[in-house]
Design an enzyme around this catalytic site. Structure first.
Site, PDB file in Angstrom:
ATOM      1  N   ARG A  42       0.866  -1.176   0.000  1.00  0.00           N
ATOM      2  CA  ARG A  42       0.000   0.000   0.000  1.00  0.00           C
ATOM      3  C   ARG A  42       0.907   1.232   0.000  1.00  0.00           C
ATOM      4  O   ARG A  42       1.975   1.221   0.642  1.00  0.00           O
ATOM      5  CB  ARG A  42      -0.915   0.004   1.224  1.00  0.00           C
ATOM      6  CG  ARG A  42      -1.911  -1.164   1.231  1.00  0.00           C
ATOM      7  CD  ARG A  42      -2.786  -1.133   2.471  1.00  0.00           C
ATOM      8  NE  ARG A  42      -3.711  -2.253   2.453  1.00  0.00           N
ATOM      9  CZ  ARG A  42      -3.469  -3.451   2.976  1.00  0.00           C
ATOM     10  NH1 ARG A  42      -2.288  -3.667   3.571  1.00  0.00           N
ATOM     11  NH2 ARG A  42      -4.363  -4.411   2.934  1.00  0.00           N
ATOM     12  N   LYS A  76      -2.720  -1.668   7.694  1.00  0.00           N
ATOM     13  CA  LYS A  76      -4.120  -1.280   7.623  1.00  0.00           C
ATOM     14  C   LYS A  76      -4.900  -2.006   8.705  1.00  0.00           C
ATOM     15  O   LYS A  76      -4.736  -3.195   8.920  1.00  0.00           O
ATOM     16  CB  LYS A  76      -4.693  -1.626   6.249  1.00  0.00           C
ATOM     17  CG  LYS A  76      -6.156  -1.219   6.056  1.00  0.00           C
ATOM     18  CD  LYS A  76      -6.624  -1.585   4.670  1.00  0.00           C
ATOM     19  CE  LYS A  76      -8.092  -1.200   4.461  1.00  0.00           C
ATOM     20  NZ  LYS A  76      -8.573  -1.578   3.118  1.00  0.00           N
ATOM     21  N   HIS A  91      -1.635   3.040  -5.893  1.00  0.00           N
ATOM     22  CA  HIS A  91      -2.261   1.877  -5.278  1.00  0.00           C
ATOM     23  C   HIS A  91      -2.533   0.785  -6.305  1.00  0.00           C
ATOM     24  O   HIS A  91      -2.703  -0.394  -5.958  1.00  0.00           O
ATOM     25  CB  HIS A  91      -3.567   2.301  -4.594  1.00  0.00           C
ATOM     26  CG  HIS A  91      -4.004   1.383  -3.496  1.00  0.00           C
ATOM     27  ND1 HIS A  91      -4.516   0.124  -3.734  1.00  0.00           N
ATOM     28  CD2 HIS A  91      -4.011   1.532  -2.164  1.00  0.00           C
ATOM     29  CE1 HIS A  91      -4.825  -0.454  -2.586  1.00  0.00           C
ATOM     30  NE2 HIS A  91      -4.521   0.370  -1.611  1.00  0.00           N
ATOM     31  N   ARG A 138      -0.822  -2.866  -6.769  1.00  0.00           N
ATOM     32  CA  ARG A 138      -1.280  -4.061  -6.067  1.00  0.00           C
ATOM     33  C   ARG A 138      -2.188  -4.894  -6.971  1.00  0.00           C
ATOM     34  O   ARG A 138      -2.089  -6.125  -7.014  1.00  0.00           O
ATOM     35  CB  ARG A 138      -2.012  -3.663  -4.780  1.00  0.00           C
ATOM     36  CG  ARG A 138      -1.061  -3.075  -3.750  1.00  0.00           C
ATOM     37  CD  ARG A 138      -1.779  -2.435  -2.585  1.00  0.00           C
ATOM     38  NE  ARG A 138      -2.595  -3.364  -1.821  1.00  0.00           N
ATOM     39  CZ  ARG A 138      -2.136  -4.251  -0.948  1.00  0.00           C
ATOM     40  NH1 ARG A 138      -0.819  -4.362  -0.747  1.00  0.00           N
ATOM     41  NH2 ARG A 138      -2.949  -5.031  -0.267  1.00  0.00           N
ATOM     42  N   HIS A 169      -4.093  -8.890   2.656  1.00  0.00           N
ATOM     43  CA  HIS A 169      -5.523  -8.616   2.731  1.00  0.00           C
ATOM     44  C   HIS A 169      -6.067  -9.140   4.039  1.00  0.00           C
ATOM     45  O   HIS A 169      -5.712 -10.232   4.493  1.00  0.00           O
ATOM     46  CB  HIS A 169      -6.255  -9.274   1.557  1.00  0.00           C
ATOM     47  CG  HIS A 169      -6.136  -8.487   0.295  1.00  0.00           C
ATOM     48  ND1 HIS A 169      -6.309  -9.035  -0.947  1.00  0.00           N
ATOM     49  CD2 HIS A 169      -5.823  -7.179   0.073  1.00  0.00           C
ATOM     50  CE1 HIS A 169      -6.133  -8.100  -1.881  1.00  0.00           C
ATOM     51  NE2 HIS A 169      -5.829  -6.973  -1.277  1.00  0.00           N
ATOM     52  N   TYR A 207      -1.524 -15.124  12.214  1.00  0.00           N
ATOM     53  CA  TYR A 207      -0.589 -16.211  11.904  1.00  0.00           C
ATOM     54  C   TYR A 207      -0.125 -16.150  10.458  1.00  0.00           C
ATOM     55  O   TYR A 207       1.050 -16.267  10.156  1.00  0.00           O
ATOM     56  CB  TYR A 207      -1.268 -17.554  12.171  1.00  0.00           C
ATOM     57  CG  TYR A 207      -0.486 -18.732  11.626  1.00  0.00           C
ATOM     58  CD1 TYR A 207       0.660 -19.197  12.267  1.00  0.00           C
ATOM     59  CD2 TYR A 207      -0.892 -19.375  10.452  1.00  0.00           C
ATOM     60  CE1 TYR A 207       1.381 -20.270  11.766  1.00  0.00           C
ATOM     61  CE2 TYR A 207      -0.174 -20.455   9.943  1.00  0.00           C
ATOM     62  CZ  TYR A 207       0.958 -20.887  10.605  1.00  0.00           C
ATOM     63  OH  TYR A 207       1.667 -21.940  10.098  1.00  0.00           O
TER      64      TYR A 207
END
Length: 419
Positions: free
Chosen positions: A247, A274, A345, A348, A371, A381
């Site tokens: 990002r 984020k 952006h 991505r 994400h 994890y």
């Protein structure tokens, strides 16, 4: 013996501070109390009615001065003398006579915004205040919050929709609802008119950020980036943007302490990722590991000679500050790529599209894109999971970009090594 009133002075109120994170109360007398919190000072009038102790909010200091608060207290005491409950009375037609200036929509909204300090990020608070100032205050700001009805709120939101700002209209309905619920909790309103408008606004049109996804066009962009002449930090950020597909904020705010050039790993702390401030404080936003391909290390090493003794990797022309949020997009415009063709952006989406075509498993791509997942434990994890595959993918992606930049084969090749 008559109760002593008017114990406070303007200087006492102005200088009053909370005791750490604990609330502190200063009594003026006659039921008027200044409640001091770390983030605000609020006037309360405390009284008994019908055998119950009740609290009547008179607004926040300094918007409501000591003099104004005393006038509100005196008006409330007169109501009590007439056997009228001030809180109930405020919800009636006569409510505007009780400290009306402190109970306009704008006054309540500003009180609510103060309470968000530490709950929302400062940038989110600034955006919310700017949107309220532009779209909501001109129509509802001076109105008593008790007089705002659903049709009027919908009319204001429709005006935002007509400007094509559908996401803003939805967000403003949410904020108005939060502000009204806050007013209810303080006894300054009895209902949330925005709650009745759920489902009435137009759906937010699906918007994909502009991105180049055709290999030959991407090759042209990579050559343009290679030829771009600007300050070293900007050039490096431009070269790494398609390669690491982070990002924009995660890229431009990079600090050298996060990057291990010898180990070939960049670890972005969860606090920079984020996610909501609440989730970050709860430790539910984990660190993101970015395996650095050989090409990325070759770009970062010379930059380290320039900015390595200061915190930010991509330092702006103003020492001690990162590149601005517009730097990448401004550079793309100077290369001839408008906002309908490519934005920062968009790298991505570029990587996601072509990596899928290259045959990489979707879950590996999603992990590297960081994400968010519904299962926060799994998300915490997974941001460190399957590193061998992710390392191989990042190197193959960088090699593929080199091929495109040189004008070589534009047919995406399938993954190797059995991944």
């Amino acid at each position: 013996m008559a109760r002593e009133i008017n114990k406070l002075t303007d200087s006492m109120v102005r200088a009053a501070k909370s005791e750490g994170q604990k609330r502190r109360k200063l009594a003026d007398g006659g039921g008027l109390t200044l409640v001091i919190k770390p983030e605000s000072k609020v006037w309360w009038f405390r009284y008994r009615f019908g055998g119950k102790e009740k609290t009547y909010s008179l607004g926040s200091y300094p918007e409501v001065s000591l003099k104004d608060a005393r006038e509100g207290r005196d008006a409330a005491r007169k109501l009590l003398a007439q056997q009228k409950d001030p809180v109930t009375h405020r919800r009636s037609e006569g409510a505007k006579n009780l400290s009306a200036a402190s109970n306009t929509f704008k006054a309540v909204a500003e009180d609510w915004l103060k309470l968000q300090k530490g709950q929302l990020q400062d940038s989110t608070i600034d955006v919310t205040r700017n949107r309220l100032t532009k779209w909501i205050y001109p129509h509802l700001g001076s109105m008593p919050i008790t007089e705002i009805e659903p049709p009027l709120v919908l009319q204001v939101l429709r005006k935002i929709e007509t400007k094509g700002k559908h996401e803003t209209a939805h967000r403003m309905r949410q904020r108005i609802s939060q502000i009204c619920r806050f007013a209810i909790s303080e006894g300054r309103a009895s209902r949330d008119p925005a709650a009745d408008l759920r489902g009435l606004l137009k759906a937010v049109p699906a918007q994909n950020r502009a991105a180049i996804t055709k290999p030959d066009e991407l090759g042209g962009l990579l050559r343009a980036i290679e030829a771009y002449s600007g300050q070293p930090a900007t050039c490096a950020a431009l070269q790494l943007a398609p390669m690491l597909f982070l990002r924009p904020g995660e890229l431009r705010k990079a600090v050298w302490a996060e990057i291990d050039l010898k180990g070939g790993m960049w670890i972005i702390p969860g606090g920079r990722m984020k996610g909501t401030l609440k989730a970050k404080r709860a430790g539910l936003v984990s660190d993101l590991k970015i395996p650095l391909p050989r090409q990325a290390i070759e770009i970062l090493k010379p930059l380290n000679q320039l900015t390595g003794k200061r915190p930010y990797v991509f330092e702006s022309i103003k020492p001690g500050r990162p590149l601005s949020e517009n730097t990448i997009n401004t550079a793309l415009r100077s290369m001839g790529y408008d906002s309908e063709t490519m934005v920062g952006h968009g790298f991505r989406a570029t990587a996601s599209t072509l990596l899928h075509e290259m045959g990489w498993p979707p879950e590996i791509i999603e992990l590297q894109l960081s994400h968010q997942q519904r299962n926060q434990v799994a998300a915490a994890y997974n941001r460190s999971a399957r590193m061998d595959e992710r390392t191989a993918m990042m190197q193959q992606w960088a090699d593929y970009l080199d091929t495109l930049k040189k004008g070589g084969s534009v047919v995406p090749f399938k993954t190797s090594k059995g991944f």
